[in-house]
Scaffold this active site. Structure first.
Site, PDB file in Angstrom:
ATOM      1  N   ASP A   1      83.710 -38.030 -73.140  1.00  0.00           N
ATOM      2  CA  ASP A   1      83.313 -39.437 -73.187  1.00  0.00           C
ATOM      3  C   ASP A   1      84.550 -40.308 -73.268  1.00  0.00           C
ATOM      4  O   ASP A   1      85.594 -39.876 -73.786  1.00  0.00           O
ATOM      5  CB  ASP A   1      82.456 -39.700 -74.440  1.00  0.00           C
ATOM      6  CG  ASP A   1      81.029 -39.186 -74.302  1.00  0.00           C
ATOM      7  OD1 ASP A   1      80.585 -38.874 -73.187  1.00  0.00           O
ATOM      8  OD2 ASP A   1      80.352 -39.101 -75.349  1.00  0.00           O
TER       9      ASP A   1
ATOM     10  N   ARG B   1      82.015 -39.949 -64.691  1.00  0.00           N
ATOM     11  CA  ARG B   1      80.807 -40.731 -64.982  1.00  0.00           C
ATOM     12  C   ARG B   1      81.236 -42.197 -65.020  1.00  0.00           C
ATOM     13  O   ARG B   1      82.191 -42.529 -65.734  1.00  0.00           O
ATOM     14  CB  ARG B   1      80.233 -40.324 -66.345  1.00  0.00           C
ATOM     15  CG  ARG B   1      79.104 -41.222 -66.824  1.00  0.00           C
ATOM     16  CD  ARG B   1      78.881 -41.115 -68.337  1.00  0.00           C
ATOM     17  NE  ARG B   1      78.417 -39.812 -68.741  1.00  0.00           N
ATOM     18  CZ  ARG B   1      78.671 -39.288 -69.948  1.00  0.00           C
ATOM     19  NH1 ARG B   1      79.378 -39.959 -70.846  1.00  0.00           N
ATOM     20  NH2 ARG B   1      78.234 -38.092 -70.267  1.00  0.00           N
TER      21      ARG B   1
HETATM   22  C1  LIG Z   1      74.757 -41.459 -69.782  1.00  0.00           C
HETATM   23  C2  LIG Z   1      75.621 -42.543 -70.364  1.00  0.00           C
HETATM   24  C3  LIG Z   1      76.818 -42.205 -70.961  1.00  0.00           C
HETATM   25  C4  LIG Z   1      77.666 -43.200 -71.466  1.00  0.00           C
HETATM   26  N1  LIG Z   1      78.917 -42.870 -71.922  1.00  0.00           N
HETATM   27  C5  LIG Z   1      79.772 -43.858 -72.282  1.00  0.00           C
HETATM   28  C6  LIG Z   1      81.128 -43.585 -72.614  1.00  0.00           C
HETATM   29  O1  LIG Z   1      81.584 -42.441 -72.581  1.00  0.00           O
HETATM   30  N2  LIG Z   1      81.930 -44.627 -72.977  1.00  0.00           N
HETATM   31  C7  LIG Z   1      81.475 -45.930 -73.001  1.00  0.00           C
HETATM   32  O2  LIG Z   1      82.239 -46.838 -73.291  1.00  0.00           O
HETATM   33  N3  LIG Z   1      80.181 -46.206 -72.706  1.00  0.00           N
HETATM   34  C8  LIG Z   1      79.329 -45.220 -72.348  1.00  0.00           C
HETATM   35  N4  LIG Z   1      78.040 -45.529 -72.024  1.00  0.00           N
HETATM   36  C9  LIG Z   1      77.494 -46.886 -72.338  1.00  0.00           C
HETATM   37  C10 LIG Z   1      77.788 -47.902 -71.251  1.00  0.00           C
HETATM   38  O3  LIG Z   1      79.156 -48.230 -71.248  1.00  0.00           O
HETATM   39  C11 LIG Z   1      76.965 -49.188 -71.475  1.00  0.00           C
HETATM   40  O4  LIG Z   1      77.316 -49.777 -72.689  1.00  0.00           O
HETATM   41  C12 LIG Z   1      75.459 -48.983 -71.482  1.00  0.00           C
HETATM   42  O5  LIG Z   1      75.058 -48.053 -70.518  1.00  0.00           O
HETATM   43  C13 LIG Z   1      74.719 -50.303 -71.197  1.00  0.00           C
HETATM   44  O6  LIG Z   1      75.073 -50.791 -69.949  1.00  0.00           O
HETATM   45  P1  LIG Z   1      74.152 -50.721 -68.640  1.00  0.00           P
HETATM   46  O7  LIG Z   1      74.970 -50.140 -67.552  1.00  0.00           O
HETATM   47  O8  LIG Z   1      72.893 -49.998 -68.925  1.00  0.00           O
HETATM   48  O9  LIG Z   1      73.938 -52.221 -68.232  1.00  0.00           O
HETATM   49  P2  LIG Z   1      73.443 -53.496 -69.049  1.00  0.00           P
HETATM   50  O10 LIG Z   1      73.690 -54.652 -68.140  1.00  0.00           O
HETATM   51  O11 LIG Z   1      74.020 -53.534 -70.412  1.00  0.00           O
HETATM   52  O12 LIG Z   1      71.894 -53.246 -69.190  1.00  0.00           O
HETATM   53  C14 LIG Z   1      70.995 -53.234 -68.083  1.00  0.00           C
HETATM   54  C15 LIG Z   1      69.581 -53.104 -68.625  1.00  0.00           C
HETATM   55  O13 LIG Z   1      69.430 -51.845 -69.269  1.00  0.00           O
HETATM   56  C16 LIG Z   1      68.642 -51.934 -70.438  1.00  0.00           C
HETATM   57  N5  LIG Z   1      69.462 -51.562 -71.609  1.00  0.00           N
HETATM   58  C17 LIG Z   1      70.803 -51.329 -71.620  1.00  0.00           C
HETATM   59  N6  LIG Z   1      71.201 -50.966 -72.848  1.00  0.00           N
HETATM   60  C18 LIG Z   1      70.096 -50.978 -73.630  1.00  0.00           C
HETATM   61  C19 LIG Z   1      69.864 -50.697 -75.002  1.00  0.00           C
HETATM   62  N7  LIG Z   1      70.840 -50.309 -75.820  1.00  0.00           N
HETATM   63  N8  LIG Z   1      68.589 -50.813 -75.473  1.00  0.00           N
HETATM   64  C20 LIG Z   1      67.591 -51.175 -74.656  1.00  0.00           C
HETATM   65  N9  LIG Z   1      67.744 -51.454 -73.339  1.00  0.00           N
HETATM   66  C21 LIG Z   1      68.974 -51.356 -72.837  1.00  0.00           C
HETATM   67  C22 LIG Z   1      68.156 -53.360 -70.497  1.00  0.00           C
HETATM   68  O14 LIG Z   1      66.926 -53.401 -69.814  1.00  0.00           O
HETATM   69  C23 LIG Z   1      69.227 -54.102 -69.716  1.00  0.00           C
HETATM   70  O15 LIG Z   1      68.747 -55.304 -69.173  1.00  0.00           O
HETATM   71  C24 LIG Z   1      77.216 -44.562 -71.455  1.00  0.00           C
HETATM   72  C25 LIG Z   1      76.007 -44.885 -70.856  1.00  0.00           C
HETATM   73  C26 LIG Z   1      75.217 -43.908 -70.295  1.00  0.00           C
HETATM   74  C27 LIG Z   1      73.941 -44.320 -69.615  1.00  0.00           C
END
Ligand SMILES: Cc1cc2nc3c(=O)[nH]c(=O)nc-3n(C[C@H](O)[C@H](O)[C@H](O)COP(=O)(O)OP(=O)(O)OC[C@H]3O[C@@H](n4cnc5c(N)ncnc54)[C@H](O)[C@@H]3O)c2cc1C
Length: 307
Positions: A134, A184
């Site tokens: 990660d 990723r």
């Molecule tokens: C499999 C996976 C692994 C990850 N690993 C890392 C990592 O190693 N390092 C790192 O910095 N980040 C990691 N992340 C987190 C990532 O950086 C984002 O903070 C997170 O995915 C929210 O962003 P989004 O792309 O979903 O878009 P956003 O624009 O934040 O969200 C889009 C939509 O998704 C839904 N959503 C998003 N988050 C939430 C929530 N918490 N609760 C409810 N609904 C939500 C809502 O409907 C929102 O409108 C990971 C995410 C995923 C999916």
């Protein structure tokens, strides 16, 4: 909402806030939504259910920034336990793990963390299990990228995560493509200053698409990790137009978030992997999830003051 995100990420670090959230029953249902359980058995149970629904899984043993060698060794041993459970699983190809270098002891020194990390990779390699690193806060980005570059030639069962909010990530995408390591793509979950990260959400989204397209063209089995339906649609259309087969990449989402999207993509024939966190060190992970959707936290706080 950007303000709400920053506020949650800042205040969650205060000891009295942590004590309150950890102890309060109000947050329990939300913790349960995002975290599969305290134990590996509970996480395996949830994983079985997901695999039964034709989803795949990456297991995350929660914890970060270990302060002592004892803690780092305990984390390394737990990773190894998980890998052994995966190796014995009849559907082992549907399971892998995600780990954090600071949990392996990066704060105690790069060489120390590398030793633990390599032991984990060796066990993973025996069962051909992938071990994803990660990406943490920007203080660790460079060391994480360098560590991957260092171990990858002997341990090609590893790869990492790149965050589209960092200015440097386009260059890091090229580095990982050059290396042949799996990436990723995420937007990024930490509180970062404007000196290193795009403050503007539309720019973060634009860079997300740019990095994903680079990886879809030239990367090694990229993981598109987002719950953003617009981005997912744009990348599906891009892959289709470019003749990139669905088997050459996967979508990833977090446990407890947008199950509808996960099921929809699977039904359309895309590989979908769910990130399944477990363990009692859930607090930092949980606060990052709250910060992504501040409405969740504000709803709880409102009910507290009402009642
Ligand atoms: C499999 C996976 C692994 C990850 N690993 C890392 C990592 O190693 N390092 C790192 O910095 N980040 C990691 N992340 C987190 C990532 O950086 C984002 O903070 C997170 O995915 C929210 O962003 P989004 O792309 O979903 O878009 P956003 O624009 O934040 O969200 C889009 C939509 O998704 C839904 N959503 C998003 N988050 C939430 C929530 N918490 N609760 C409810 N609904 C939500 C809502 O409907 C929102 O409108 C990971 C995410 C995923 C999916």
């Amino acid at each position: 909402m950007v303000l709400g995100r920053a506020l949650i990420l800042k205040t969650s670090g205060l000891p009295f806030v942590e004590r309150f959230v950890r102890r309060s029953f109000l947050f329990r249902p939300l913790v349960k939504r995002f975290v599969a359980g305290d134990t590996l058995d509970e996480a395996m149970h949830e994983s079985e259910t997901l695999i039964g629904q034709n989803l795949t899984v990456t297991l995350d043993y929660l914890g970060e920034n270990t302060k002592t060698e004892d803690e780092a060794i305990q984390a390394r041993n737990t990773y190894i336990d998980i890998l052994e459970r995966i190796a014995a699983h009849p559907k082992k190809q549907d399971l892998n793990i995600s780990i954090k270098l600071t949990q392996c002891g990066l704060d105690l020194g790069d060489d120390y963390a590398e030793k633990n990390f390599r032991q984990v990779l060796e066990i993973g390699q025996r069962s051909d299990t992938f071990v994803r690193v990660d990406m943490e806060g920007s203080d660790y980005t460079d060391r994480t990228i360098r560590m991957i570059e260092k171990v990858f030639p002997e341990h090609p069962n590893t790869g990492t995560v790149l965050q589209s909010y960092l200015y440097r990530s386009i260059d890091d995408t090229k580095r990982m493509i050059q290396l042949g390591a799996r990436v990723r793509v995420v937007k990024g979950a930490y509180l970062e200053p404007e000196s290193v990260a795009h403050p503007d959400k539309s720019k973060v989204d634009e860079k997300y698409i740019e990095m994903s397209q680079m990886l879809l063209q030239d990367g090694n089995y990229p993981a598109i990790a987002t719950h953003d339906a617009k981005i997912i649609d744009a990348l599906k259309a891009y892959a289709k137009a470019e003749g990139i087969d669905r088997s050459r990449f996967e979508f990833q989402m977090l446990y407890g978030i947008r199950r509808d999207l996960q099921d929809g993509l699977r039904d359309e024939g895309y590989p979908v992997r769910v990130y399944v966190p477990f363990g009692d060190m859930w607090y930092p992970y949980f606060t990052r999830r709250l910060a992504e959707r501040p409405a969740n936290a504000f709803f709880i706080l409102k009910s507290l003051f009402k009642g």
